[in-house]
Design a protein around this motif. Structure first.
Motif, PDB file in Angstrom:
ATOM      1  N   ILE A   1       0.866  -1.179   0.000  1.00 44.80           N
ATOM      2  CA  ILE A   1       0.000   0.000   0.000  1.00 44.80           C
ATOM      3  C   ILE A   1       0.900   1.226   0.000  1.00 44.80           C
ATOM      4  CG2 ILE A   1      -1.751   1.273   1.284  1.00 44.80           C
ATOM      5  CD1 ILE A   1      -2.647  -1.459   2.444  1.00 44.80           C
ATOM      6  N   LYS A   2       0.868   1.952  -1.105  1.00 42.32           N
ATOM      7  CA  LYS A   2       1.720   3.139  -1.263  1.00 42.32           C
ATOM      8  C   LYS A   2       0.997   4.324  -0.644  1.00 42.32           C
ATOM      9  CE  LYS A   2       4.267   5.585  -4.904  1.00 42.32           C
ATOM     10  NZ  LYS A   2       5.668   5.297  -4.505  1.00 42.32           N
ATOM     11  N   ILE A   3       1.610   4.928   0.352  1.00 44.96           N
ATOM     12  CA  ILE A   3       1.007   6.047   1.062  1.00 44.96           C
ATOM     13  C   ILE A   3       1.671   7.319   0.568  1.00 44.96           C
ATOM     14  CG2 ILE A   3       0.677   7.087   3.330  1.00 44.96           C
ATOM     15  CD1 ILE A   3       0.585   4.160   4.409  1.00 44.96           C
ATOM     16  N   GLU A   4       0.901   8.155  -0.134  1.00 41.11           N
ATOM     17  CA  GLU A   4       1.474   9.331  -0.796  1.00 41.11           C
ATOM     18  C   GLU A   4       0.925  10.610  -0.179  1.00 41.11           C
ATOM     19  OE1 GLU A   4       2.109   8.765  -5.181  1.00 41.11           O
ATOM     20  OE2 GLU A   4       0.536   7.286  -4.930  1.00 41.11           O
ATOM     21  N   ARG A   5       1.666  11.697  -0.377  1.00 42.52           N
ATOM     22  CA  ARG A   5       1.176  12.990   0.122  1.00 42.52           C
ATOM     23  C   ARG A   5       0.020  13.448  -0.764  1.00 42.52           C
ATOM     24  NH1 ARG A   5       5.628  17.144  -2.515  1.00 42.52           N
ATOM     25  NH2 ARG A   5       5.876  15.804  -4.311  1.00 42.52           N
ATOM     26  N   PRO A   6      -1.012  14.022  -0.164  1.00 42.85           N
ATOM     27  CA  PRO A   6      -2.166  14.478  -0.953  1.00 42.85           C
ATOM     28  C   PRO A   6      -1.741  15.544  -1.959  1.00 42.85           C
ATOM     29  CG  PRO A   6      -2.700  14.415   1.391  1.00 42.85           C
ATOM     30  CD  PRO A   6      -1.218  14.216   1.285  1.00 42.85           C
ATOM     31  N   GLY A   7      -2.400  15.557  -3.086  1.00 43.21           N
ATOM     32  CA  GLY A   7      -2.155  16.603  -4.081  1.00 43.21           C
ATOM     33  C   GLY A   7      -1.190  16.185  -5.159  1.00 43.21           C
TER      34      GLY A   7
ATOM     35  N   ALA B   1      -5.439  14.867  11.631  1.00 45.56           N
ATOM     36  CA  ALA B   1      -5.983  13.879  12.567  1.00 45.56           C
ATOM     37  C   ALA B   1      -6.746  12.751  11.855  1.00 45.56           C
ATOM     38  CB  ALA B   1      -6.889  14.582  13.584  1.00 45.56           C
ATOM     39  N   ASP B   2      -7.597  13.100  10.893  1.00 43.86           N
ATOM     40  CA  ASP B   2      -8.394  12.072  10.210  1.00 43.86           C
ATOM     41  C   ASP B   2      -7.503  11.049   9.512  1.00 43.86           C
ATOM     42  OD1 ASP B   2     -10.513  13.517  11.034  1.00 43.86           O
ATOM     43  OD2 ASP B   2     -11.301  13.970   9.028  1.00 43.86           O
ATOM     44  N   ASP B   3      -6.498  11.587   8.809  1.00 39.94           N
ATOM     45  CA  ASP B   3      -5.618  10.691   8.059  1.00 39.94           C
ATOM     46  C   ASP B   3      -4.719   9.886   8.998  1.00 39.94           C
ATOM     47  OD1 ASP B   3      -6.753  11.407   5.702  1.00 39.94           O
ATOM     48  OD2 ASP B   3      -5.046  12.535   4.917  1.00 39.94           O
ATOM     49  N   ARG B   4      -4.323  10.489  10.105  1.00 40.37           N
ATOM     50  CA  ARG B   4      -3.530   9.725  11.081  1.00 40.37           C
ATOM     51  C   ARG B   4      -4.329   8.550  11.629  1.00 40.37           C
ATOM     52  NH1 ARG B   4       1.208  12.151  13.327  1.00 40.37           N
ATOM     53  NH2 ARG B   4       0.920  10.989  15.266  1.00 40.37           N
ATOM     54  N   GLU B   5      -5.618   8.741  11.785  1.00 38.86           N
ATOM     55  CA  GLU B   5      -6.448   7.643  12.289  1.00 38.86           C
ATOM     56  C   GLU B   5      -6.457   6.478  11.296  1.00 38.86           C
ATOM     57  OE1 GLU B   5     -10.548   8.650  13.368  1.00 38.86           O
ATOM     58  OE2 GLU B   5     -10.963   6.504  13.106  1.00 38.86           O
ATOM     59  N   ILE B   6      -6.541   6.834  10.009  1.00 35.69           N
ATOM     60  CA  ILE B   6      -6.485   5.772   8.989  1.00 35.69           C
ATOM     61  C   ILE B   6      -5.129   5.076   9.044  1.00 35.69           C
ATOM     62  CG2 ILE B   6      -6.467   5.307   6.502  1.00 35.69           C
ATOM     63  CD1 ILE B   6      -8.444   7.687   6.218  1.00 35.69           C
TER      64      ILE B   6
ATOM     65  N   GLN C   1     -11.356   1.322  -1.334  1.00 38.63           N
ATOM     66  CA  GLN C   1     -11.157  -0.126  -1.195  1.00 38.63           C
ATOM     67  C   GLN C   1     -10.345  -0.432   0.061  1.00 38.63           C
ATOM     68  OE1 GLN C   1      -8.195  -2.031  -3.552  1.00 38.63           O
ATOM     69  NE2 GLN C   1      -9.576  -3.697  -4.172  1.00 38.63           N
ATOM     70  N   ILE C   2      -9.351   0.419   0.339  1.00 33.64           N
ATOM     71  CA  ILE C   2      -8.525   0.200   1.533  1.00 33.64           C
ATOM     72  C   ILE C   2      -9.350   0.431   2.798  1.00 33.64           C
ATOM     73  CG2 ILE C   2      -6.570   1.170   2.824  1.00 33.64           C
ATOM     74  CD1 ILE C   2      -5.203   1.592   0.027  1.00 33.64           C
ATOM     75  N   LEU C   3     -10.188   1.481   2.789  1.00 36.73           N
ATOM     76  CA  LEU C   3     -11.046   1.733   3.958  1.00 36.73           C
ATOM     77  C   LEU C   3     -12.028   0.572   4.164  1.00 36.73           C
ATOM     78  CD1 LEU C   3     -11.764   5.565   3.497  1.00 36.73           C
ATOM     79  CD2 LEU C   3     -10.188   4.460   5.110  1.00 36.73           C
ATOM     80  N   ASP C   4     -12.571   0.056   3.077  1.00 37.48           N
ATOM     81  CA  ASP C   4     -13.493  -1.090   3.200  1.00 37.48           C
ATOM     82  C   ASP C   4     -12.768  -2.299   3.791  1.00 37.48           C
ATOM     83  OD1 ASP C   4     -15.421   0.487   2.069  1.00 37.48           O
ATOM     84  OD2 ASP C   4     -15.286  -0.419   0.074  1.00 37.48           O
ATOM     85  N   TRP C   5     -11.533  -2.511   3.331  1.00 40.14           N
ATOM     86  CA  TRP C   5     -10.747  -3.653   3.818  1.00 40.14           C
ATOM     87  C   TRP C   5     -10.457  -3.496   5.311  1.00 40.14           C
ATOM     88  CZ3 TRP C   5      -5.161  -3.168   4.743  1.00 40.14           C
ATOM     89  CH2 TRP C   5      -4.554  -4.376   5.080  1.00 40.14           C
ATOM     90  N   LEU C   6     -10.188  -2.257   5.738  1.00 35.53           N
ATOM     91  CA  LEU C   6      -9.947  -2.036   7.169  1.00 35.53           C
ATOM     92  C   LEU C   6     -11.192  -2.347   8.001  1.00 35.53           C
ATOM     93  CD1 LEU C   6      -7.812   1.258   7.152  1.00 35.53           C
ATOM     94  CD2 LEU C   6      -7.039  -1.054   7.703  1.00 35.53           C
TER      95      LEU C   6
END
Lengths: 387, 387
Positions: free
Chosen positions: B34-40, B76-81, B375-380
């Motif tokens: 899972i590649k975690i990239e900076r938004p934008g 905060a929201d993204d840190r929770e994910i 899809q990642i949120l659903d998997w979590l």
């Protein structure tokens, strides 16, 4: 805590470079590597100069921490020893031409049928499949054919070989990865696998940039000396006593570079204001920069550029590298233990730093040919229970 | 049979080259990355030319088969994910400058205390320890400082960069090895480790020859163009339409070479009879050989020399490499699936051929930025039992 490969037994039939490079990595990770050499001469690299007290520095750098037994795999007595070693082995490594192991009766199919947990690692010039599977290769042959020489050298100049033997070394690294992956898979399945590494394949795998460009445009890139192909200035420049790397990756860094060199007008000159403009005239810009840098030594420019926040570095030869404080602080130069009367060779340390892996600055010496024969035979006579 | 890393989850915070090179290898071995990239903007290389339909060929070649989610690790929201992803992860990879992860609250010490099975892999310019641990580096900076540029190029000429980005790539390969070794160790201990790779360390590790020579003699080797430093003739030679490698490793091969070229008198000439003598005059010998080889094309000389039993090969550019029958037969050129409307990028295949690892000629595409968020949120949200 135990090293990752503690307790694993590797029978290493490889010689020269790609295979021994892999098995040295396995030693660093904790495996017991038994080097099986031909009687009389042993590994070819035992005869490679330079020598200290009659021992090859090259052989030592590539074989420290292994044990050695000389076996003639065509002789019945020695084959019996090899059979007993196979019963204890987790991994067999070989770098013969394809077909040699089969003729000895130790090909993958035979071994896998008899010893289903055994992992078999092979490295060869072109791999064990394909129209040229049987051909031999040297480092330079795969560097040339695999494309890396076509992008190394001066623009318009002849192809240049990479000074490090990456044809062999990268293949050896992929063999290590394959063996580690096969060990993980065996943890799940209980079964060994064959790992088949081609030196030519390995050359392709490290050229992501050239492949992406050629695949998308149809035009293969050429060599650009010490210059980045699409960023300027990003190259080596002459100082009074050597070369200094200047890596101005964006316009802000370029402005800082110009201020540090006293070329304050350049960032406002449309011929140099943008990377696109600078890439049109790298040679002119090089002359402008070197007019300044040639007046002082490398040390001066490193200090000035670091202070200005411009990425920089020296071009070091290996004597300088072996004294570099950062490299020494990382235990990347190790000394082989002298075992009483033997020369203290140096070798590269283990670049894989792991929080639970001990990482010192000394290593056991490389073995003399057949020096561990009796110890290995005694070990074979011990009870194998618990493995 | 399952791939070696099937079922393993890798959170990949890396960008540009060394880190993504490693995580692509983990994809090829079966991991879910899972590649975690900076938004934008995402990974910097999304903006690297060349482009097809607005997508970077370079990014595609390095990121196929990964999924992408854009997270701001300061929000905060993204840190929770990210916290929920950590609960599912086996491996975290990052290539920030040392200290960045600590300031985000995700340094190794914090993570290891909370998630003792988690493996943490870092790759940086100079590593996480030593006097220069915090400094950034580019590929060319470590190629220069690590010594490989000092042995690459023409004799007496300026230092030359290796055309492939081996400063990054080799470091990425060592990160892969460290992760695989840490997975093996975890299988025994149940505990994760930190793997800390320095690009500079990695350069040292691949130069066994230069280290052995310098360590034993005190004299660092210099560049020798496309010529082997201690065997002659063993170099590239000009043919009518390009260059051909001739690798005469011993006197018997040299005699066959001379017969094939019509230079029959040379093996009897004391100036050329032995390798030691030939190494005294490589340029004269090159002229004698090229007087012959320049009269015909590369294809002719490859056929003649192969027939004579002289190791040889062509110097190929990347366009030729991508058509090479042996390379194609080994599935070393793969096409990314087009997913309906996307360009068909090419990339290097997996050089680790394993008997139980499927090895095709296509790969899934590289992800668009954040394309897999839902899809990642659903998997979590699914039950994690059984892992």
């Amino acid at each position: 805590m135990a090293k990752p490969l503690a307790g694993l037994v590797v029978l290493d039939l490889t010689h020269v470079l790609a295979g021994p490079f892999c098995s040295t990595q396995l030693v660093d990770l904790g495996a017991r590597v038994i080097k099986i050499e031909r009687p009389g001469l042993g590994d070819d690299t035992r005869a490679f100069p330079p020598f200290l007290d009659g021992e090859s520095a090259y052989f030592a750098a590539l074989n420290h921490g292994k044990s050695s037994i000389a076996l003639n795999l065509k002789a019945a007595d020695d084959r019996e020893i090899f059979e007993r070693l196979l019963q204890r082995a987790d991994v067999v490594l070989e770098n013969y031409r394809p077909g040699v192991m089969e003729r000895l009766g130790y090909g993958w199919d035979d071994l896998h049928a008899r010893l289903p947990r055994l992992i078999y690692g092979a490295v060869s010039g072109f791999g064990h499949t394909g129209p040229e599977a049987g051909k031999p290769a040297y480092d330079m042959v795969v560097q040339a054919r695999g494309g890396v020489m076509s992008i190394t050298g001066e623009t318009g100049g002849p192809p240049v070989r990479v000074g490090a033997s990456i044809g062999d070394v990268v293949a050896g690294m992929y063999l290590t990865q394959g063996i580690l992956a096969a060990l993980i898979a065996r943890g799940q399945s209980g079964l060994g696998q064959k790992v088949d590494i081609s030196m030519l394949d390995a050359q392709l795998a490290i050229q992501e940039h050239a492949i992406a460009i050629t695949g998308a445009t149809g035009v293969p890139p050429g060599p650009t000396g010490a210059r980045h192909p699409t960023i300027t200035p990003f190259a080596t420049y002459r100082a009074r006593d050597g070369f200094v790397v200047i890596a101005a990756g964006n316009d802000a860094i370029f402005a800082r570079l110009c201020a540090a060199l006293g070329l304050d007008h350049l960032p406002d000159d449309p011929d140099y204001a943008t990377n696109t403009a600078r890439c049109q005239r790298p040679d002119l810009l090089k002359r402008l920069i070197e007019t300044i840098t040639l007046t002082r030594d490398v040390d001066h420019w490193i200090a000035v550029l670091e202070h200005a926040g411009v990425p920089t570095g020296r071009v070091q030869n290996m004597a300088q590298v072996l004294r570099d404080p950062q490299i020494l602080s990382r235990n990347m130069v190790v000394t082989l233990q002298t075992d009483g009367d033997r020369p203290a060779f140096v070798a590269a340390g283990n670049p894989i730093k792991m929080s639970d892996l001990p990482d010192g600055t000394t290593r056991p010496p490389a073995p003399r040919l057949d020096q561990d024969r009796q110890q290995i035979l005694d070990w074979l006579d011990t009870d194998a229970t618990g493995r």
